[in-house]
Structure formats: C-alpha cells, structure tokens
Design a protein around this motif. Structure first.
Motif, PDB file in Angstrom:
ATOM      1  N   ARG A  33      39.838  39.010  -1.061  1.00  0.00           N
ATOM      2  CA  ARG A  33      40.214  39.333  -2.450  1.00  0.00           C
ATOM      3  C   ARG A  33      41.345  38.455  -2.958  1.00  0.00           C
ATOM      4  N   GLY A  34      41.584  37.358  -2.230  1.00  0.00           N
ATOM      5  CA  GLY A  34      42.617  36.416  -2.661  1.00  0.00           C
ATOM      6  C   GLY A  34      44.019  36.906  -2.396  1.00  0.00           C
ATOM      7  N   LEU A  35      44.190  37.824  -1.440  1.00  0.00           N
ATOM      8  CA  LEU A  35      45.492  38.405  -1.123  1.00  0.00           C
ATOM      9  C   LEU A  35      45.846  38.154   0.337  1.00  0.00           C
ATOM     10  N   THR A  36      47.082  38.423   0.659  1.00  0.00           N
ATOM     11  CA  THR A  36      47.511  38.425   2.062  1.00  0.00           C
ATOM     12  C   THR A  36      48.147  39.774   2.361  1.00  0.00           C
TER      13      THR A  36
ATOM     14  N   ASN B 145      49.740  38.134  -3.564  1.00  0.00           N
ATOM     15  CA  ASN B 145      48.928  37.017  -4.021  1.00  0.00           C
ATOM     16  C   ASN B 145      49.885  35.891  -4.358  1.00  0.00           C
TER      17      ASN B 145
ATOM     18  N   ARG C 124      53.300  36.766  -5.984  1.00  0.00           N
ATOM     19  CA  ARG C 124      53.215  38.081  -6.632  1.00  0.00           C
ATOM     20  C   ARG C 124      52.832  39.154  -5.625  1.00  0.00           C
ATOM     21  N   SER C 125      53.658  40.182  -5.517  1.00  0.00           N
ATOM     22  CA  SER C 125      53.384  41.285  -4.608  1.00  0.00           C
ATOM     23  C   SER C 125      52.662  42.405  -5.340  1.00  0.00           C
TER      24      SER C 125
END
Length: 581
Positions: free
Chosen positions: A281-284, A292, A295-296
C-alpha cells in the motif's frame, strides 16, 4: 513420520545450515517449511501419496522431495550427512543468551569450541575476549548465561510465566510517568511455554522508569541497562515453585506505543505479513510508525494500525500467520470464546479417587465460579495408583450424587468417569456399568511406549465405543517434562468426527493437550471441543482459563465448545448421545 517429526527434521536442517554459514534465504526456507508442515490440515501422508505437497505455499520442489522421503522412509540421508558435519555440542551453544549461529560458528572456527564446557573454560581463561567480534563484555555475558542456564532453564510454562510477568507489570504501572504499559511477546499471544518476558511502556521520560525497574524486589540481577531498554533476571515464587526468567523492559514515546505493541507481540511471521501488506500500500510498518516517506499515519491503538491496512482487529492469540490475515480480508475472523462463556466442566476428580476434595466441596466451588454444573470423572478401576474406583465404589458415588443433587441448589453434579483405554482399545468397565454414567471421558494412562500405529488403533477403537463421550488428554504429554506418546492425531480426529465424539482441551498447564494446532484442525472437521481443568481440588477448577487460551489460539468460538452450553441443553445432548448406537 508424523507431521511434528517432519517439522522437527526440517527445523534441524535449517539450524545446522546456519551453523555451517549458509545464507539466510536457504536456512529460512527450511524453518518456514517446518511451520507450514506443522500447521497443515489433514493427513500429511495422504497429501504426499496424492502428489499435492508441491502445491502448498512455502514448499517448493526440492523441499517436497525431502519431505516425501521423510514421510515414506522415516529418514533423510541429507540430514544424516549434515549432522555428521556439525559437532552436537554446537547446537547446545545456541541455547545460551546472546549466541546466534554466526557467533557459535566463529567460536568453533577460532577456538575449536563445540560444547558448553569448552566455552566456559575459554571464557574463564579470557580467550573469548581476545577474539574479533567478542570482547570482554561479550565474554562476561556468555559466562553469566552459562551460570544461570540451569537456574533459568530454556522455557517456562505459562502458569508460571504469567504471574511473574503480571507482578512486574502491575508495579511498573504505578511508576510516575508511565502512560501505557503491556506484556508483549509469546506471553501476550498465550503460548503454552515462554522463553522470556517482554514488557512495553510509553512515557515522555524513560530514565526514571528504567532506574525504578532494575530495583524492583523481584530483580535478582541486572543483565543490561540502557536509555530505552533494560534486561533483568527476575524471580517469583508461584504455587511453591521459584520461577526465574529474563525480563526485558522497553520504553517508547506514547505515539509509538501502538506500533511497538504490535511489533513486540509478534509473532515474527505475522509481523512479516503485516509489513508486506503495508509495502503493498506504499507504506512502511515497523516498531515506531506506519508511514509513507516522511508522512506518518496517526494510530492511537493497534486497532487503528489494522484498520489503516484494511483489516479488522486481530486478537493476539491468532497472530501466528495461520490464516488470520486472509480471514480478516474477507471479514471472517472468529469471535473467540472467552472465560465468561464457560458454564461448567466435565473432567474432574474427588476424594473417591485421587482428588483432594469431596463431591460437595467441588460442586460448591463450581457454583462459586458461577457455573451451572460439575461433572465428576474419577478414575476407573485399573488405575490403582490413582485409587481408581471398582464397580461397587462407582455405585456408592452415584447414590451420593443423587442425594447431593436433591439438596443443592444452583449447581448440578453430573455422573461421569475417566475410564482407562486398555492396551487393546477396550474400556476399563463393563458395558452394563458404562451405561449408568451420563458421560464417559476415555483416556490413556499406561503403555506410553507403544508403536504409533498400535497406539493410534488403540485410541481409535475406544472412540468407536458407543459409551465414550469425549477423549481426554489426547497425547499424554507433560510440557517441558515428557513428550506425548506417538500417535497419529490426524487419524484420531478423523475417527472422532466419524463417531460423533468430542475431544477435550485438558487445561492443566502441565498438559494443555490437545495442542492449539490440532484444536484448529478438529474445528475444521466439526469435532466439538470440551475445555476441562482436570481438577483435583477446588482451586484447580480455575485452571480452565488456560484451556480457554488454547481454544482461542485454535480459533474456537463459543459455539465450538460444548461446555459453553447451559445445563438443560447439556443434559439433553448427553441423553441423545447415549441413545445413539
């Protein structure tokens, strides 16, 4: 070979390859395959015979061939050759804190160390400290680990670990500056045994909390103290036994707490799936944030983390990567059974056999717990070591039960027996006497060394008997003391399903038998589960909660557990089962 034996062999291969210095991709393939095999539903032998093993996620062609060889021949030349290349003592070294495969291999290459005795001598002479990558601090920690190895042990049963962890947590919660705090790790997931204690705290100022933690009365020794993590050796007497464990405290900022709680709860396999889900989903996702780039994603609770990744909340007991992610995606996570759902229990003992309390005392203790019924299941006549009841004593007990039921209000005593399964699979009482019980728990208490095929046939024959209601402690294991007898549980569960029998989760923390993986399999095959404390005293009735934890790990709902039913429903069902021939 059984699934468990095959899984053990694969795990051993992975460990031996690590000690040889093989790359992580190859070693992890074996460890992951071991988990896959252990959790496979159904009969592994049949899967192999049908040629469907290669289609299982996590098992490729090479692993499929090795598993097939293990299942069909009972041995694997590759494993035997691998064992011959690694001194047995090197594997034992892995059980010491701070020594992973790379360090163990280095110690062997540099100093010829292949046993704990040689390692201790090398540390005491100062040789380990001289080696590159070790030093004096590492040497001292190794010596500490060796000194406390026998005292700490490798793993601790949950009934011992939980009171110690809770005692530490309750004091930590009173420290000034603590915002939130929880137990993490395998203890939060309610595994049957625990290696160490993980405690997580959120606070704006970690140092005062660390200073207080290392001075708690339970602390025997400070193993390490840093700005955000401290490790201690802590001890507590639990039910007359001194329990000693390593306890690790971590302190994070409060906005990091949900992420750290999820991460340190585990399991590792669950976390890997969740991290990959975030990446997709393009996050870590890590122990500090879901983000992302810069941006948290704000998350105040674990529920928020799951929601941000398109999932409902997953209970800690389910976080083993055994299908919880997939079930969450389609909104089919089970509403897990809880302590409050239990309405009575069936496998218990009184002074008629080896119990410590009378029928009335046990029944009143059940009533005090808010239960509607107390099922008595004293031992049958062959188990003389446990004062098993001859037929005359059974009839005397029945008469007393009738008298007590006429006097007591709010609780009913149900007539049962824990009947021994004899060597040939027959039962320890005549059919005429068995017909007088409301239910029968059939259990193995002898001849544990029978071959697997014979033990399986023995238990399956007993399950085919019309008088048997449920199977007691299916493998006879005693956690950390005795392995279970060799038995094909796939075949046992299949037989229970065929003849409409129940299987118990024996909630004695020394047993917790049936294991949660097979509980999940029984559920899939429609076999009702009964949670029984196997209580020998009023106090032990409360052990049922550990059985509930196993049931939750096995994905059971209230409807999957027979003794969540009320008295009237239970008695109707027991009568119905007795009428089925």
């Amino acid at each position: 070979m059984s699934k468990d034996e095959v899984a053990d062999a694969l795990d051993e291969i992975g460990t031996l390859l690590e000690l040889k210095g093989e790359n992580a991709f190859r070693t992890n393939a074996y460890h992951n395959a071991a988990r896959v095999v252990q959790q496979l539903p159904g009969d592994l032998k049949q899967l192999v015979a049908d040629g469907k093993l290669g289609a299982v996620r996590g098992i490729g062609e090479a692993l499929s061939l090795k598993i097939t060889t293990l299942v069909t021949t009972g041995k694997l030349p590759y494993l035997e050759d691998l064992r011959a290349t690694i001194p047995a003592g090197m594997v034992e070294l892995l059980r010491l804190p701070g020594l992973g495969p790379k360090k163990v291999k280095a110690l062997h290459d540099l100093l010829g160390i292949d046993s704990i005795e040689k390692l201790k001598a090398a540390c005491e002479s100062g040789e380990v400290a001289k080696q590159k990558g070790f030093g004096a601090k590492t040497q001292d920690k190794i010596l500490e680990g060796i000194r406390f190895r026998d005292q700490v042990g490798h793993r601790v049963r949950i009934d011992y670990a939980l009171p110690l962890g809770t005692a530490l947590l309750e004091q930590i919660r009173e420290f000034p500056g603590v915002i939130r705090s929880e137990l993490c790790g395998s203890l939060r997931r309610r595994k049957e045994t625990v290696a160490d204690l993980d405690i997580l705290v959120s606070s704006a100022d970690a140092q005062p909390i660390m200073d207080r933690f290392v001075k708690l009365p339970e602390v025997l020794q400070v193993l390490g103290q840093g700005p955000t993590k401290s490790s201690v050796l802590a001890a507590l007497h639990v039910h007359g036994t001194k329990v000693t464990m390593q306890a690790d405290l971590r302190v994070v900022e409060d906005d990091q707490f949900p992420f750290a709680l999820h991460y340190f709860t585990g399991s590792k396999e669950h976390n890997i799936r969740m991290r990959q889900r975030a990446i997709d989903r393009g996050l870590t996702l890590n122990e500090y944030a879901l983000a992302n780039g810069s941006r948290s994603v704000p998350c105040k609770t674990e529920e928020d983390i799951f929601a941000a990744l398109g999932l409902p909340y997953i209970e800690p007991e389910l976080r083993e990567d055994t299908g919880e992610i997939e079930a969450g995606e389609v909104k089919k996570l089970p509403a897990l059974v809880a302590d409050r759902d239990i309405r009575g229990v069936f496998h218990n003992h009184t002074t008629y056999s080896d119990g410590m309390a009378s029928l009335e005392e046990m029944a009143l203790a059940c009533k005090k717990l808010g239960w509607e019924y107390f099922g008595v299941a004293d031992h049958s006549q062959s188990l003389t070591i446990a004062r098993g009841l001859p037929p005359g004593a059974v009839r005397k007990q029945w008469a007393e039960i009738d008298r007590l039921n006429a006097q007591l209000s709010g609780v009913r005593i149900i007539k049962g027996s824990e009947v021994d399964i004899l060597e040939d699979g027959s039962l320890d009482y005549s059919d005429e006497l068995l017909a007088g019980f409301d239910y029968v728990v059939a259990s193995v208490h002898s001849l544990f060394n029978m071959p697997e095929a014979d033990m399986t046939a023995r238990v399956c024959k007993a399950l085919s008997h019309p008088a048997v209601t449920m199977l007691g402690h299916a493998t006879g294991r005693l956690l950390l003391k005795r392995e279970g007898y060799k038995i094909n549980l796939d075949e046992v569960i299949k037989t229970a399903a065929t003849f409409g029998k129940m299987i118990e989760i024996n909630a004695q923390p020394s047993r917790l038998d049936l294991d949660w993986k097979y509980v999940k399999q029984a559920r899939a095959m429609g076999v009702p589960i009964v949670i029984n404390p196997d209580a020998h005293s009023p106090w032990e009735l409360g052990l049922y909660t550990f059985g509930v934890q196993v049931a939750r790990r096995g994905w059971l709902t209230k409807d999957d557990v027979f003794n969540t039913r009320g008295l009237e429903d239970v008695m109707k069902e027991l009568v119905r089962r007795k009428s089925v021939k």
